[in-house]
Motif scaffolding. Structure first.
Motif, PDB file in Angstrom:
ATOM      1  N   LEU A 127       3.453   7.381  14.041  1.00 35.43           N
ATOM      2  CA  LEU A 127       2.170   6.677  14.019  1.00 35.43           C
ATOM      3  C   LEU A 127       0.989   7.628  13.941  1.00 35.43           C
ATOM      4  N   SER A 128       1.176   8.878  14.386  1.00 34.28           N
ATOM      5  CA  SER A 128       0.069   9.832  14.397  1.00 34.28           C
ATOM      6  C   SER A 128      -0.407  10.211  13.002  1.00 34.28           C
ATOM      7  N   VAL A 129       0.446  10.018  11.985  1.00 35.64           N
ATOM      8  CA  VAL A 129       0.050  10.375  10.617  1.00 35.64           C
ATOM      9  C   VAL A 129      -0.523   9.179   9.858  1.00 35.64           C
ATOM     10  N   SER A 130      -0.653   8.048  10.537  1.00 37.64           N
ATOM     11  CA  SER A 130      -1.249   6.828   9.958  1.00 37.64           C
ATOM     12  C   SER A 130      -0.609   6.442   8.625  1.00 37.64           C
ATOM     13  N   PRO A 131       0.694   6.195   8.614  1.00 35.53           N
ATOM     14  CA  PRO A 131       1.350   5.847   7.347  1.00 35.53           C
ATOM     15  C   PRO A 131       1.003   4.436   6.893  1.00 35.53           C
ATOM     16  N   SER A 132       0.975   4.241   5.578  1.00 33.97           N
ATOM     17  CA  SER A 132       0.829   2.882   5.049  1.00 33.97           C
ATOM     18  C   SER A 132       2.203   2.244   4.906  1.00 33.97           C
ATOM     19  N   VAL A 133       3.255   3.068   4.771  1.00 30.91           N
ATOM     20  CA  VAL A 133       4.634   2.591   4.712  1.00 30.91           C
ATOM     21  C   VAL A 133       5.563   3.753   5.012  1.00 30.91           C
ATOM     22  N   ILE A 134       6.705   3.443   5.616  1.00 27.03           N
ATOM     23  CA  ILE A 134       7.737   4.443   5.898  1.00 27.03           C
ATOM     24  C   ILE A 134       8.995   4.043   5.143  1.00 27.03           C
ATOM     25  N   LEU A 182       3.227  10.900  -1.041  1.00 27.85           N
ATOM     26  CA  LEU A 182       3.739  11.382   0.243  1.00 27.85           C
ATOM     27  C   LEU A 182       2.679  12.092   1.073  1.00 27.85           C
ATOM     28  N   ILE A 183       2.672  11.777   2.378  1.00 27.91           N
ATOM     29  CA  ILE A 183       1.818  12.513   3.314  1.00 27.91           C
ATOM     30  C   ILE A 183       2.650  13.244   4.367  1.00 27.91           C
ATOM     31  N   ALA A 184       3.907  12.817   4.552  1.00 29.93           N
ATOM     32  CA  ALA A 184       4.769  13.457   5.549  1.00 29.93           C
ATOM     33  C   ALA A 184       6.230  13.176   5.217  1.00 29.93           C
ATOM     34  N   ASP A 227       0.853  -1.193   0.000  1.00 31.63           N
ATOM     35  CA  ASP A 227       0.000   0.000   0.000  1.00 31.63           C
ATOM     36  C   ASP A 227       0.886   1.239   0.000  1.00 31.63           C
ATOM     37  N   LEU A 228       0.846   1.991  -1.079  1.00 30.65           N
ATOM     38  CA  LEU A 228       1.656   3.206  -1.204  1.00 30.65           C
ATOM     39  C   LEU A 228       0.800   4.467  -1.113  1.00 30.65           C
ATOM     40  N   SER A 229      -0.355   4.337  -0.507  1.00 29.48           N
ATOM     41  CA  SER A 229      -1.282   5.477  -0.483  1.00 29.48           C
ATOM     42  C   SER A 229      -0.878   6.548   0.525  1.00 29.48           C
ATOM     43  N   ARG A 230      -0.113   6.175   1.574  1.00 29.78           N
ATOM     44  CA  ARG A 230       0.249   7.128   2.623  1.00 29.78           C
ATOM     45  C   ARG A 230       1.715   6.891   3.015  1.00 29.78           C
ATOM     46  N   VAL A 231       2.618   7.451   2.223  1.00 28.61           N
ATOM     47  CA  VAL A 231       4.047   7.224   2.407  1.00 28.61           C
ATOM     48  C   VAL A 231       4.659   8.339   3.254  1.00 28.61           C
ATOM     49  N   VAL A 232       5.499   7.946   4.207  1.00 29.48           N
ATOM     50  CA  VAL A 232       6.313   8.893   4.967  1.00 29.48           C
ATOM     51  C   VAL A 232       7.763   8.686   4.557  1.00 29.48           C
ATOM     52  N   SER A 233       8.449   9.764   4.216  1.00 33.25           N
ATOM     53  CA  SER A 233       9.843   9.711   3.786  1.00 33.25           C
ATOM     54  C   SER A 233      10.739  10.286   4.869  1.00 33.25           C
TER      55      SER A 233
END
Length: 324
Positions: free
Chosen positions: A109-116, A78-80, A54-60
């Motif tokens: 965890l607060s940004v609900s990532p799908s992957v980091i 990217l979300i964060a 799941d790449l819908s909510r990626v944190v880099s």
């Protein structure tokens, strides 16, 4: 298709062509109902296998990773990003989490990532373990600060985001700039001695030795690092600076600002006696651009060459144009 009429009814006999078309249609139908991102498993730089589906909510985490994601056109995922990720400017519109080496599980965890997707330097380890324990895939990519590592990160991210063509094009662009740099190095007679100073205020001054990204960049730009007798960074001393007598002093923008600009550098013990000070050859560059070996590494090397060798011609295929 073929139809044969019997005495009582029409019977349908599908032709070979019809069967092939129907099969192709079924494949297309199934393709449309598959997940947007097929499940992929990667082995991180820490040896941990991570499955990404799941790449819908990626944190880099890490400026080189963030820059590369943008450079291959995958930024919509990217979300964060972490606080070291300041380029390109669009990163300011994203949620920021703490710096690479000072992460917090709560913040991530607060940004609900799908992957980091994180630099190998990301930590502390307890936080990485907490995040993984919470079921969030966290893949570590190489943090090596070399040209080859830049290529490797780019290819890895191209695979993850299924933008492999864009990733390879980016690598070719980097190689083209580095080829121009190599061409320029081959045409200069004398290498300037370059002193890199890492500064965090006037009371925190370090000089770069072997095994540092600063030394690597200095050499890629045709310079010679001032200190080659030790590994990593050591505190600056007036005696060592005077003995090295560098032609050029190089710093990060944040570092030179922390000591009060060039005037502050000149007040550093020993610096005013160097050739660099006497010829006013004290330069600074953005830290991430200069040292992180992101997708702009070739551009950064060319900018350094222009500082080390004012007036040098940076032209592609220059040797060919000059003739034998």
């Amino acid at each position: 298709m073929n139809f044969v009429k019997s005495t009582t009814e029409w019977k349908f006999f599908p032709s070979d062509g019809f069967v092939i078309k129907a099969f192709a249609l079924l494949i297309m139908l199934f393709a449309t109902i598959l997940p947007a991102n097929a499940q992929q498993t990667y082995t991180g730089s820490d040896g941990v296998e991570v499955t990404i589906d799941d790449l819908s909510r990626v944190v880099s985490i890490g400026s080189a990773i963030t820059e590369t994601i943008y450079a291959i056109g995958a930024e919509d995922h990217l979300i964060a990003v972490d606080e070291s990720s300041t380029f390109p400017g669009e990163t300011e519109n994203l949620t920021k989490v703490p710096f690479t080496r000072n992460l917090s599980a709560e913040g991530l965890l607060s940004v609900s990532p799908s992957v980091i997707l994180a630099s190998a330097a990301a930590g502390p380890p307890t936080v990485v373990n907490q995040v993984r324990g919470a079921g969030i895939p966290l893949l570590k990519l190489t943090a090596d600060e070399t040209v080859q590592a830049a290529f490797e990160r780019t290819r890895q991210l191209g695979q993850i985001f299924e933008n492999e063509e864009a990733a390879e094009q980016l690598i070719q662009n980097m190689k083209a700039d580095l080829d121009i740099a190599a061409n320029a190095r081959s045409r200069v007679a004398e290498k300037p001695t370059v002193l890199f100073i890492y500064a965090r205020g006037a009371n925190m001054l370090m000089v770069a030795g072997n095994g540092t990204s600063a030394k690597t960049m200095i050499e890629l730009a045709g310079g010679e690092n001032a200190f080659n007798s030790f590994e990593g960074y050591k505190p600056l001393t007036a005696e060592a600076v005077v003995e090295a007598n560098p032609d050029v002093i190089l710093m990060m923008n944040s570092g030179i600002q922390s000591v009060g600009g060039k005037e502050g550098v000149l007040q550093t013990p020993g610096v005013s006696l160097t050739k660099a000070a006497k010829k006013e050859r004290i330069y600074s560059m953005d830290g991430a651009y200069l040292l992180n070996f992101g997708p702009r590494v070739g551009e950064a090397v060319l900018d350094l060459i222009a500082k080390f060798y004012p007036g040098v011609e940076l032209t592609e295929n220059l040797q060919a144009s000059e003739g034998p």
